[in-house]
Scaffold this motif. Structure first.
Motif, PDB file in Angstrom:
ATOM      1  N   GLY A   1       0.787  -1.223   0.000  1.00 14.23           N
ATOM      2  CA  GLY A   1       0.000   0.000   0.000  1.00 14.23           C
ATOM      3  C   GLY A   1       0.820   1.274   0.000  1.00 14.23           C
ATOM      4  N   ARG A   2       2.165   1.164   0.059  1.00 13.04           N
ATOM      5  CA  ARG A   2       3.024   2.345   0.077  1.00 13.04           C
ATOM      6  C   ARG A   2       3.578   2.636  -1.314  1.00 13.04           C
ATOM      7  NH1 ARG A   2       7.577   2.048   4.642  1.00 13.04           N
ATOM      8  NH2 ARG A   2       8.373   3.678   3.243  1.00 13.04           N
ATOM      9  N   THR A   3       3.670   3.893  -1.668  1.00 11.90           N
ATOM     10  CA  THR A   3       4.326   4.295  -2.923  1.00 11.90           C
ATOM     11  C   THR A   3       5.616   5.058  -2.655  1.00 11.90           C
ATOM     12  OG1 THR A   3       3.050   6.349  -2.992  1.00 11.90           O
ATOM     13  CG2 THR A   3       2.130   4.437  -4.161  1.00 11.90           C
ATOM     14  N   ASP A   4       5.836   5.438  -1.388  1.00  9.28           N
ATOM     15  CA  ASP A   4       7.035   6.212  -1.041  1.00  9.28           C
ATOM     16  C   ASP A   4       8.156   5.307  -0.528  1.00  9.28           C
ATOM     17  OD1 ASP A   4       5.759   5.453   1.276  1.00  9.28           O
ATOM     18  OD2 ASP A   4       6.235   7.306   2.355  1.00  9.28           O
ATOM     19  N   ARG A   5       8.240   4.118  -1.054  1.00  8.77           N
ATOM     20  CA  ARG A   5       9.258   3.166  -0.614  1.00  8.77           C
ATOM     21  C   ARG A   5      10.626   3.520  -1.210  1.00  8.77           C
ATOM     22  NH1 ARG A   5      10.870  -0.093  -4.624  1.00  8.77           N
ATOM     23  NH2 ARG A   5       9.519  -0.506  -6.410  1.00  8.77           N
ATOM     24  N   PRO A   6      11.709   2.962  -0.653  1.00  7.85           N
ATOM     25  CA  PRO A   6      13.045   3.186  -1.216  1.00  7.85           C
ATOM     26  C   PRO A   6      13.228   2.508  -2.565  1.00  7.85           C
ATOM     27  CG  PRO A   6      13.161   2.416   1.065  1.00  7.85           C
ATOM     28  CD  PRO A   6      11.753   2.222   0.615  1.00  7.85           C
ATOM     29  N   VAL A   7      14.198   2.986  -3.326  1.00 10.00           N
ATOM     30  CA  VAL A   7      14.656   2.299  -4.535  1.00 10.00           C
ATOM     31  C   VAL A   7      15.530   1.131  -4.086  1.00 10.00           C
ATOM     32  CG1 VAL A   7      16.035   2.488  -6.641  1.00 10.00           C
ATOM     33  CG2 VAL A   7      14.610   4.410  -5.904  1.00 10.00           C
ATOM     34  N   VAL A   8      15.226  -0.075  -4.559  1.00  7.65           N
ATOM     35  CA  VAL A   8      15.946  -1.276  -4.123  1.00  7.65           C
ATOM     36  C   VAL A   8      16.964  -1.684  -5.185  1.00  7.65           C
ATOM     37  CG1 VAL A   8      15.744  -3.674  -3.374  1.00  7.65           C
ATOM     38  CG2 VAL A   8      13.943  -2.026  -2.799  1.00  7.65           C
ATOM     39  N   VAL A   9      18.209  -1.861  -4.750  1.00  7.36           N
ATOM     40  CA  VAL A   9      19.335  -2.166  -5.642  1.00  7.36           C
ATOM     41  C   VAL A   9      19.992  -3.449  -5.174  1.00  7.36           C
ATOM     42  CG1 VAL A   9      21.543  -1.336  -6.557  1.00  7.36           C
ATOM     43  CG2 VAL A   9      19.724   0.310  -5.988  1.00  7.36           C
ATOM     44  N   THR A  10      20.370  -4.313  -6.106  1.00  2.00           N
ATOM     45  CA  THR A  10      21.130  -5.506  -5.757  1.00  2.00           C
ATOM     46  C   THR A  10      22.082  -5.848  -6.894  1.00  2.00           C
ATOM     47  OG1 THR A  10      20.961  -7.744  -4.819  1.00  2.00           O
ATOM     48  CG2 THR A  10      19.519  -7.240  -6.674  1.00  2.00           C
ATOM     49  N   GLY A  11      22.863  -6.908  -6.722  1.00  2.00           N
ATOM     50  CA  GLY A  11      23.832  -7.288  -7.746  1.00  2.00           C
ATOM     51  C   GLY A  11      24.751  -8.373  -7.224  1.00  2.00           C
ATOM     52  N   TYR A  12      25.952  -8.438  -7.793  1.00  2.00           N
ATOM     53  CA  TYR A  12      26.931  -9.478  -7.455  1.00  2.00           C
ATOM     54  C   TYR A  12      28.219  -8.839  -6.966  1.00  2.00           C
ATOM     55  CZ  TYR A  12      24.104 -13.021  -9.859  1.00  2.00           C
ATOM     56  OH  TYR A  12      23.105 -13.889 -10.235  1.00  2.00           O
ATOM     57  N   VAL A  13      28.886  -9.543  -6.055  1.00  2.00           N
ATOM     58  CA  VAL A  13      30.106  -9.008  -5.464  1.00  2.00           C
ATOM     59  C   VAL A  13      31.313  -9.151  -6.393  1.00  2.00           C
ATOM     60  CG1 VAL A  13      30.853 -11.136  -4.325  1.00  2.00           C
ATOM     61  CG2 VAL A  13      31.397  -8.929  -3.302  1.00  2.00           C
ATOM     62  N   GLY A  14      31.225  -9.991  -7.417  1.00  2.00           N
ATOM     63  CA  GLY A  14      32.373 -10.182  -8.299  1.00  2.00           C
ATOM     64  C   GLY A  14      31.999 -10.927  -9.554  1.00  2.00           C
ATOM     65  N   VAL A  15      32.920 -11.810  -9.972  1.00  2.00           N
ATOM     66  CA  VAL A  15      32.738 -12.577 -11.196  1.00  2.00           C
ATOM     67  C   VAL A  15      31.569 -13.544 -11.045  1.00  2.00           C
ATOM     68  CG1 VAL A  15      33.806 -14.337 -12.654  1.00  2.00           C
ATOM     69  CG2 VAL A  15      35.157 -12.396 -11.856  1.00  2.00           C
ATOM     70  N   VAL A  16      30.690 -13.598 -12.046  1.00  2.00           N
ATOM     71  CA  VAL A  16      29.565 -14.533 -12.048  1.00  2.00           C
ATOM     72  C   VAL A  16      29.949 -15.708 -12.950  1.00  2.00           C
ATOM     73  CG1 VAL A  16      27.103 -14.844 -12.474  1.00  2.00           C
ATOM     74  CG2 VAL A  16      27.973 -12.610 -11.761  1.00  2.00           C
ATOM     75  N   TYR A  17      30.391 -16.790 -12.328  1.00  2.00           N
ATOM     76  CA  TYR A  17      30.868 -17.921 -13.133  1.00  2.00           C
ATOM     77  C   TYR A  17      30.081 -19.205 -12.880  1.00  2.00           C
ATOM     78  CZ  TYR A  17      33.509 -19.284  -8.919  1.00  2.00           C
ATOM     79  OH  TYR A  17      33.874 -19.653  -7.647  1.00  2.00           O
ATOM     80  N   GLU A  18      29.089 -19.167 -12.006  1.00  2.00           N
ATOM     81  CA  GLU A  18      28.283 -20.355 -11.757  1.00  2.00           C
ATOM     82  C   GLU A  18      26.868 -19.929 -11.360  1.00  2.00           C
ATOM     83  OE1 GLU A  18      29.758 -22.573  -8.447  1.00  2.00           O
ATOM     84  OE2 GLU A  18      29.726 -20.878  -7.083  1.00  2.00           O
ATOM     85  N   LYS A  19      25.927 -20.846 -11.495  1.00  2.00           N
ATOM     86  CA  LYS A  19      24.538 -20.613 -11.095  1.00  2.00           C
ATOM     87  C   LYS A  19      23.998 -19.302 -11.653  1.00  2.00           C
ATOM     88  CE  LYS A  19      25.103 -23.215  -6.781  1.00  2.00           C
ATOM     89  NZ  LYS A  19      25.027 -23.187  -5.306  1.00  2.00           N
TER      90      LYS A  19
END
Length: 438
Positions: free
Chosen positions: A109-127
């Motif tokens: 029900g909220r529209t004033d939520r934070p922008v959510v950011v994610t990602g990887y700490v380094g090389v993506v070589y599996e999964k």
């Protein structure tokens, strides 16, 4: 939550290990939209087997305005009450997915939520697919290179998921002075990894080759750069620390075991050697000669297959004979580590995207992960349950500290339990495994 010229940006970072805290806090600093005042950065460490120790946090060298340890339930309670602008999730994939569903529930029900950011700490070589789909639902899914951005979009589009969140950046902790020439003494650094290689035989082999190289080149200083002290955990489990293996060897005087910030170690490095550590990318960014070892093969299980085409693959035999690698410039550029002035602009797109979302008329829509009880009914509930969340993102009955701050007794019990777990992983489990092989 439109941006303001006078408003101080508030950023929260939730991390579950020392390396992810380094990535998350560094990322927060890189992607924060420009403002007259420096943003306020609050750090949250997700309680678990790899929760960093004070020493590890000090070694990372990234500071926050506040930092505390939380469970998922405690963190969700804070997010329901505190008005943050940006939230960086620096977690393993399952942790990201659980928190996304929990946030969707507490922000209902909220529209004033934070922008959510994610990602990887380094090389993506599996999964690749597994990890990416567990991160889907964040407003920005950061890719550390052009190559990763292309792969990420292909995965999302391939399953019919929205790929607009994929944003190309670079590893946020690159930097330091470029390599200008040999030091006195010439210094070789082997960057150890907690879980690569995995077996005692392979780890003992690498250590023995390091010692042999030092004996062949007594004029060189040879450093074994370690990630953690015995009893500490990093992003990955380390059952066989090199420190313990080294105790059985007669190390020559020019071999030393070192800890500390990788950037400070690179300041004196003439040759970086590793199996597949992200340290190789830090080293390449600074134009330090870098070798990715082939002694144990070029295999997906080792992660060194990621460096095919880099010009950096070589063996200890070649290094003993004086080989100096020359990186392939096109490959390096595709990894986002080219130290030619482009790096500082690598985060422009992410900053602009976050500023755009913060100023979005009407606020932000609800988080929409690809995995739902409808799309993954046999997978998602288990992912969420590990963090005491129900399939709808609500807290399960009995979730730890869901409605109160942990008291002194609870904190002592948690520290004791974590110490017992680490002892079991590093001492008991290897013994049981060896007995099973008899």
């Amino acid at each position: 939550m439109p941006p303001s010229n006078t408003k101080t940006l508030r950023i929260a970072v939730l991390a579950d290990s020392d390396t992810r805290w380094k990535w998350g806090a560094s990322t927060a600093g890189r992607v924060a939209p420009a403002a007259p005042a420096a943003p306020v950065l609050d750090g949250f460490l997700l309680r678990g087997r790899a929760t960093p120790t004070p020493r590890q946090l000090a070694e990372v060298g990234v500071r926050a305005d506040s930092l505390r340890e939380v469970t998922a339930a405690e963190f969700l309670r804070v997010m329901a009450q505190e008005p943050y602008d940006v939230l960086v999730l620096a977690l393993v994939g399952g942790g990201v997915q659980a928190v996304l569903h929990g946030l969707r529930r507490v922000w209902e029900g909220r529209t004033d939520r934070p922008v959510v950011v994610t990602g990887y700490v380094g090389v993506v070589y599996e999964k690749l697919a597994d990890g990416l789909l567990l991160r889907h639902g964040a407003d920005l899914v950061l890719a550390n290179s052009r190559q990763d951005a292309e792969r990420f979009r292909q995965v999302y589009e391939g399953v019919g998921a929205d790929a607009s969140s994929v944003t190309e950046v670079a590893l946020p902790f690159l930097g330091g002075a470029p390599y200008t020439g040999e030091h006195d003494p010439y210094t070789v650094v082997f960057a150890a990894q907690p879980s690569v290689p995995e077996t005692r035989r392979d780890r003992a082999y690498l250590l023995e080759r390091l010692v042999r190289h030092a004996r062949l080149h007594p004029e060189r200083e040879v450093l074994l750069k370690l990630r953690s002290r015995p009893g500490e955990h990093t992003t990955h489990l380390e059952e066989l620390p090199y420190q313990k293996l080294a105790q059985r060897l007669d190390l020559p005087p020019n071999v030393r075991l070192v800890y500390g910030n990788m950037g400070e170690v690179l300041d004196r490095t003439d040759l970086m050697v590793t199996v597949s550590s992200t340290a190789a990318l830090e080293s390449l960014h600074r134009r330090v000669p870098t070798v990715v070892l082939t002694d144990l093969g070029v295999r997906e299980a080792l992660g060194n297959h990621h460096f095919v085409g880099s010009g950096c693959l070589a063996s200890w035999d070649q290094l003993d004979a004086g080989h100096r690698p020359v990186p392939d410039e096109e490959w390096v550029a595709r990894q986002g580590v080219a130290a030619d002035g482009r790096y500082e602009r690598a985060f422009d797109a992410a900053r602009e995207r976050i500023a755009e979302l913060l100023g979005r008329p009407g606020g932000l829509p609800p988080l929409a992960p690809y995995y739902t009880p409808e799309t993954a009914p046999g997978y998602l509930p288990g992912v969420l349950a590990r963090h005491h969340l129900a399939p709808d993102g609500s807290l399960l009955p009995g979730a730890p500290a869901a409605d109160r701050e942990p008291g002194p007794v609870r904190q002592i019990v948690r520290r004791a339990a974590r110490g017992a777990y680490r002892h079991g992983v590093q001492r008991v489990a290897p013994v049981i495994r060896r007995m099973g092989e008899l």
